[in-house]
Design an enzyme around this catalytic site. Structure first.
Site, PDB file in Angstrom:
ATOM      1  N   GLY B   3     -20.890  16.492   8.995  1.00  0.00           N
ATOM      2  CA  GLY B   3     -20.445  17.853   9.553  1.00  0.00           C
ATOM      3  C   GLY B   3     -21.313  18.890   8.913  1.00  0.00           C
ATOM      4  N   GLY B   5     -20.690  22.333   9.921  1.00  0.00           N
ATOM      5  CA  GLY B   5     -19.861  23.293  10.516  1.00  0.00           C
ATOM      6  C   GLY B   5     -19.393  24.287   9.402  1.00  0.00           C
ATOM      7  N   ASP B  27     -24.236  15.545  12.395  1.00  0.00           N
ATOM      8  CA  ASP B  27     -23.074  16.518  13.154  1.00  0.00           C
ATOM      9  C   ASP B  27     -23.489  16.247  14.586  1.00  0.00           C
ATOM     10  OD1 ASP B  27     -21.210  19.341  12.346  1.00  0.00           O
ATOM     11  OD2 ASP B  27     -21.573  18.415  14.315  1.00  0.00           O
ATOM     12  N   LYS B  51     -26.386  21.817  15.441  1.00  0.00           N
ATOM     13  CA  LYS B  51     -25.872  22.172  14.221  1.00  0.00           C
ATOM     14  C   LYS B  51     -26.978  21.521  13.071  1.00  0.00           C
ATOM     15  CE  LYS B  51     -21.270  23.831  15.260  1.00  0.00           C
ATOM     16  NZ  LYS B  51     -20.058  23.982  14.753  1.00  0.00           N
ATOM     17  N   ASN B  97     -11.947  16.760  12.242  1.00  0.00           N
ATOM     18  CA  ASN B  97     -10.660  15.915  12.932  1.00  0.00           C
ATOM     19  C   ASN B  97     -10.445  14.749  12.149  1.00  0.00           C
ATOM     20  OD1 ASN B  97     -12.140  13.567  14.563  1.00  0.00           O
ATOM     21  ND2 ASN B  97     -13.456  15.324  14.715  1.00  0.00           N
ATOM     22  N   LEU B  98      -9.160  14.172  12.462  1.00  0.00           N
ATOM     23  CA  LEU B  98      -8.520  13.028  11.540  1.00  0.00           C
ATOM     24  C   LEU B  98      -9.345  11.638  11.915  1.00  0.00           C
ATOM     25  CD1 LEU B  98      -5.818  12.466  10.066  1.00  0.00           C
ATOM     26  CD2 LEU B  98      -5.157  11.916  12.287  1.00  0.00           C
ATOM     27  N   ARG B 101     -12.544  11.336   9.997  1.00  0.00           N
ATOM     28  CA  ARG B 101     -12.402  11.374   8.862  1.00  0.00           C
ATOM     29  C   ARG B 101     -11.881   9.979   8.425  1.00  0.00           C
ATOM     30  NH1 ARG B 101      -9.273  17.209   7.846  1.00  0.00           N
ATOM     31  NH2 ARG B 101     -11.034  17.896   6.695  1.00  0.00           N
ATOM     32  N   CYS B 138      -7.302   6.530  -1.338  1.00  0.00           N
ATOM     33  CA  CYS B 138      -8.328   6.863  -0.233  1.00  0.00           C
ATOM     34  C   CYS B 138      -7.566   7.627   0.609  1.00  0.00           C
ATOM     35  CB  CYS B 138      -8.667   5.296   0.497  1.00  0.00           C
ATOM     36  SG  CYS B 138      -7.467   5.097   1.679  1.00  0.00           S
ATOM     37  N   CYS B 153       9.576  16.483  30.692  1.00  0.00           N
ATOM     38  CA  CYS B 153      10.466  17.233  31.513  1.00  0.00           C
ATOM     39  C   CYS B 153      10.542  18.695  30.988  1.00  0.00           C
ATOM     40  CB  CYS B 153      11.524  16.621  31.953  1.00  0.00           C
ATOM     41  SG  CYS B 153      12.777  16.524  30.408  1.00  0.00           S
TER      42      CYS B 153
END
Lengths: 321, 633
Positions: B3, B5, B27, B51, B97-98, B101, B138, B153
């Protein structure tokens, strides 16, 4: 309300942070003026943070000529002698910071800060001193307090992996959320001189040892006319002697100020970069809080020591009668 | 480093200053304008570039003699396998993001490399911690937040919040008009249950050759905001206890004079993003924080639709919503607001709508700097093998015991974690009805987070993905996907034990299959239940709070301890079992909860106090019910 609105460009650039502190706060930030004196690693981190946040202007004061050592702690100055030779540290940092955010005016003020008169400080909303001498901290803080407008005063010192931030917001009123209600809060800050004159015996219980150790070192450097941070471990015997004197005068057990801590502070002419990043971040947040009126500001000291990892707030003010 | 960012830029700078000499950085992203306020290594002129590469160049300017290796790539690419990870002493995450990761967590476990993990939600509210295999928990030992789901709906027929309108505008209407054709879309299902109308509705959305663009726009407008609402109203039962919506037709909208001066040219988008075309600009609407009237929204809607067809026709059929696509945000804002007007829901500005639709998470430079500093401190301890002093550090918004930065000892591994301990899982499923595809999508990928899964029953391979497969294998696995479990070549029934494996992540687990006939469509929309697995936490917060002003300061530890992400996983529609009527739409409120809130709420924090005193800490003012922590020395 023309001129009050954020421009389209500002809204695009500051999109994410407006989502954090709101357009109002962003508008207040963009009209604020900040003076930073002493440009070591922590102050550089701080400057980066507030320039990115979009304050109105930043004025830099540090006439030193760049050395290898300064370069090693500075990410603003390119490692290129043709760029940095002949310019002062403030001038070089100014060039880079302008680049970070074209909407912030960055400029340089030459001269020794303690020689400036009261009127000089009137154009600022925030004054930040980094690695200043004891007497400069006291005198600049007093000058800020003489003005009609409220100037937020900060002094930051980072030595090795330890750091101290002092905050003086004078009388600061802000609204605090309690549940769903906004409650008006008043914080009364002492000046730096008042704070450090609080007798050691009436300090908060289990006060950070860093507070005491910093006062000893600060006093030592003042007595020896040293540039802050220019001491070394060879000074330890003299510093130990001073510790003994001060402790006795204040009726404090001198073991409260351990040798190991004094040694670290004396050796710490280079600021540990991760600590600079953390302290520059905390200081940035505090200044943004004070300018925007959002969030609870800290009162009135903050200490960090990377060896235990704690970041502690201490309120050191005169006891109310 | 994974990453480059917000945290990544700070981290790379601090690592370089601290004396790290060999840094690799991955990245996949390119630089966007809205990054520039905190990702300080990037400049306006870098917008659109990698990046990782720009960050490297920027750092080498002040630290020319170190080695930085950038990868403009997805960390989930097969190149970044266990051997790749093994070459490092420590891995530092600055991820958003999960999914990524979890992937990095597994690779680090498999490679035996310590991982320092972190995240940010905004002003203050995050934690930095160290994951070392066998020594500390972890990343997946604790439950992760799950997106809140809405019954479909609510979105298609009975919205009651603005976020419902946004989801409708973005995932249904925008996708229908500009996205891939032939996709399943609920846009009409609810409003025109009569099957006879399906032919007719398809025709409405398809623009005929040379159909006048203005007329087409009005036709769409009248269909979705008028006709569909009328149809919905005809089902009176629905409205017995609800506020009835009001149909809106284009003829009811008074035309707005477009200021045809230099409007278009004057507004050159600040970043040169993918589109500099803007309906707002051609309408003379300047401030994205203004609330537009119904008239203005309607005009923006029609103008945006027109601009898509006139200026960006080539992209139609391929577009997916992107929060940095100005015209798309304008279209979705306007459509959501018109729908909100219909249903008596308060309107929102473009700025707010963008936050909801793009699921934008707060981010500022100061917090990223603090987090990066804490990460480097842990990284240095790891390199010094100073294992006793590893810390998990909470950055608190409100001080606790005078502390703003509160270090605690990292948690022990969770013995029932299916990732770092080998706990078998149990899956209840209808083996006669669910297809292998359902198992792969809803369990293996969505819940277990596997990237390149392989499924075995005994020695029989049922499913596998990879580049090196033979054609007949690919065909074989594709055919298996469409088969129900009990009809697979090696039938899967109650009592079967499946082995599921991801060779890239080197993660392997066993799933005991338990057959079950019926599932509750409301409560168990997947039609299957996985147990023995740490379930995701349901998000409790209302999605719209993720964009409220100063939203980050609403509570103490639950946010203060969150390991959140910038621009997290997007909203999406999760399909359910075939024949099931309900679908769920995930909410963006995952933004408001945290990976670590459960830790803060339910777990004892073991912490060695340096001063050696036993103490009890309240991490919070009690707004979190059971937030008491026992501190043990």
């Amino acid at each position: 309300m023309n001129g009050e609105e954020l421009t389209e460009q500002e809204t695009a650039l500051y999109d994410r942070q407006i989502r954090v502190w709101g357009a109002d706060a962003q508008r207040r930030l963009s009209k604020s003026h900040i003076l930073v004196s002493g440009l070591k690693g922590t102050a550089i981190e701080f400057c980066k943070n507030i320039v990115l946040a979009g304050v109105g202007s930043v004025t830099l004061n540090d006439d030193r000529i760049v050395t290898e050592e300064i370069l090693s702690a500075n990410f603003l100055i390119p490692h290129d002698e043709s760029v940095y030779s002949g310019k002062s540290l403030a001038e070089l940092c100014c060039d880079s910071l302008k680049d970070f955010n074209p909407m912030v005016r960055v400029s340089v003020e030459k001269g020794e800060l303690s020689n400036f008169d009261v009127d000089f400080f009137d154009k600022f909303d925030v004054v930040v001193l980094s690695s200043s001498t004891l007497s400069t901290k006291i005198s600049v803080n007093e000058k800020c307090r003489k003005l009609l407008k409220r100037i937020a005063f900060y002094a930051v010192d980072c030595r090795d992996s330890c750091a101290e931030i002092f905050v003086d917001l004078q009388n600061y009123i802000y609204s605090k959320k309690q549940g769903d209600e906004a409650v008006e809060c008043l914080l009364e800050y002492p000046s730096f001189e008042e704070a450090i004159s609080v007798p050691w015996r009436s300090l908060p219980r289990r006060v950070s040892k860093l507070y005491l150790a910093m006062r000893v070192i600060e006093k030592f450097e003042e007595l020896e006319s040293r540039i802050p941070g220019e001491s070394s471990d060879s000074d330890l015997p003299k510093v130990q002697k001073l510790r003994k004197q001060l402790s006795e005068a204040q009726s404090l057990d001198e073991s409260q100020i351990p040798d190991s801590l004094l040694e670290r502070l004396l050796e710490g002419r280079i600021e540990f970069p991760p600590v600079s990043a953390i302290i520059g971040g905390i200081l940035g947040q505090e200044v943004i809080k004070a300018l925007s009126g959002k969030g609870d500001p800290l009162k009135n000291f903050f200490f960090f020591d990377a060896t235990d990892g704690k970041g502690i707030i201490e309120d050191i003010s005169k006891q109310k009668p | 480093m994974v990453g480059a960012g917000g945290i990544g830029c700070e981290l790379l700078k601090t690592l370089a200053l601290s004396g790290f000499k060999d840094i690799h950085i991955i990245d996949m992203d390119t630089i966007e304008v809205s990054n520039l306020n905190r990702q300080f290594l990037f400049r306006q002129s870098h917008v659109g570039q990698s990046k990782a590469k720009v960050a490297r160049d920027a750092v080498l300017k002040f630290r020319p003699h170190i080695s930085i290796t950038p990868y403009h790539a997805n960390v989930k690419d097969p190149d970044f396998n266990v051997d790749f990870f093994k070459q490092f002493n420590v891995v530092l995450n600055g991820l958003d993001n999960l999914d990524a990761r979890r992937h990095v967590n597994r690779l680090c476990l498999a490679a035996g490399v310590p991982l320092v993990e972190s995240g940010t939600t905004g002003f203050l509210g995050q934690v930095v911690t160290v994951h070392v295999k066998g020594k500390s928990e972890c990343y997946e030992c604790q439950p992760k937040p799950a997106p809140k789901t809405y019954p479909v709906c609510t979105i298609t027929s009975t919205p009651s919040k603005f976020v419902h309108c946004i989801v409708w505008a973005k995932d249904l209407l925008f996708a229908k008009l500009f996205g891939a054709k032939n996709q399943e879309n609920d846009l009409n299902v609810r409003s025109s249950d009569a099957s006879s109308s399906s032919q007719q509705t398809e025709d409405v959305f398809e623009r005929k050759n040379n159909e006048d663009i203005e007329l087409y726009g009005k036709k769409i407008f009248d269909h979705v905001f008028g006709y569909n609402i009328e149809l919905a109203l005809s089902n009176e039962d629905t409205w017995k206890n609800r506020h009835k919506p009001r149909p809106i037709y284009s003829k009811d909208i008074s035309p707005i004079e477009l200021p045809h001066q230099n409007g278009n040219q004057a507004k050159i988008s600040v970043g040169g993003d993918i589109s500099s075309v803007s309906a707002m600009a051609s309408m003379g609407l300047k401030n994205p924080q203004d609330l537009w009237s119904l008239n203005e929204n309607s005009a923006v809607f029609l103008e945006a639709l027109k601009l898509f067809f006139s200026k960006r026709e080539k992209e139609i059929g391929n577009l997916s919503f992107d929060k940095d696509d100005q015209l798309a945000v304008e279209f979705v804002t306007a459509a959501a607001n018109i729908r909100a007007s219909s249903f008596g829901i308060p309107l929102h500005s473009l700025f707010e709508s963008k936050g909801i639709a793009g699921n934008i998470i707060h981010a500022v430079a100061t917090t990223n700097a603090i987090i990066a500093g804490l990460i480097v401190i842990e990284a240095i301890k790891i390199l010094q093998s100073d294992t006793k002093n590893y810390r998990m550090t909470y950055c608190l918004e409100h001080p606790s015991r005078k502390m703003l930065l509160m270090p605690v000892e990292p948690f022990e591994p969770n013995k029932s974690c299916y990732v770092c301990s080998e706990t078998p899982l149990t899956l209840e499923i209808n083996a006669h009805r669910s297809k292998l595809r359902d198992l792969v999508d809803k369990i293996v990928k969505a819940k277990l987070g596997m990237n390149l899964p392989l499924i075995m029953h005994g020695s029989a391979l049922l499913y596998e993905v990879g580049d090196d497969l033979e054609e007949d294998e690919v065909a074989n696995y594709a055919a298996n996907l469409e088969k129900v479990l009990s009809e697979l070549p090696s039938p899967v029934m109650g009592g079967t034990i499946l082995t599921v494996e991801d060779l890239q992540q080197e993660l392997k687990c066993s799933i005991n299959i338990k057959h079950r006939e019926e599932f509750d469509e409301e409560k168990e929309p997947d039609g299957m239940i996985l147990s023995g697995w740490t379930p995701a936490l349901a998000a409790e917060k209302n999605g719209s709070t993720s964009t409220t002003e100063n939203g980050a300061s609403t509570s103490g530890v639950s946010q203060a301890t969150s390991l959140m992400t910038e621009e997290d996983d997007d909203l999406q529609i999760i399909p359910t079992q075939p024949g099931g009527k309900k679908r769920k739409i995930s909410d963006l409120s995952s933004a408001a909860t945290s990976d670590f809130s459960s830790v803060a709420k339910d777990t004892k924090i073991q912490r060695k106090d340096v001063d050696g005193n036993n103490d009890v800490v309240m991490l919070d003012d009690g707004s979190l019910g059971n937030s008491k922590k026992k501190i043990e020395t």
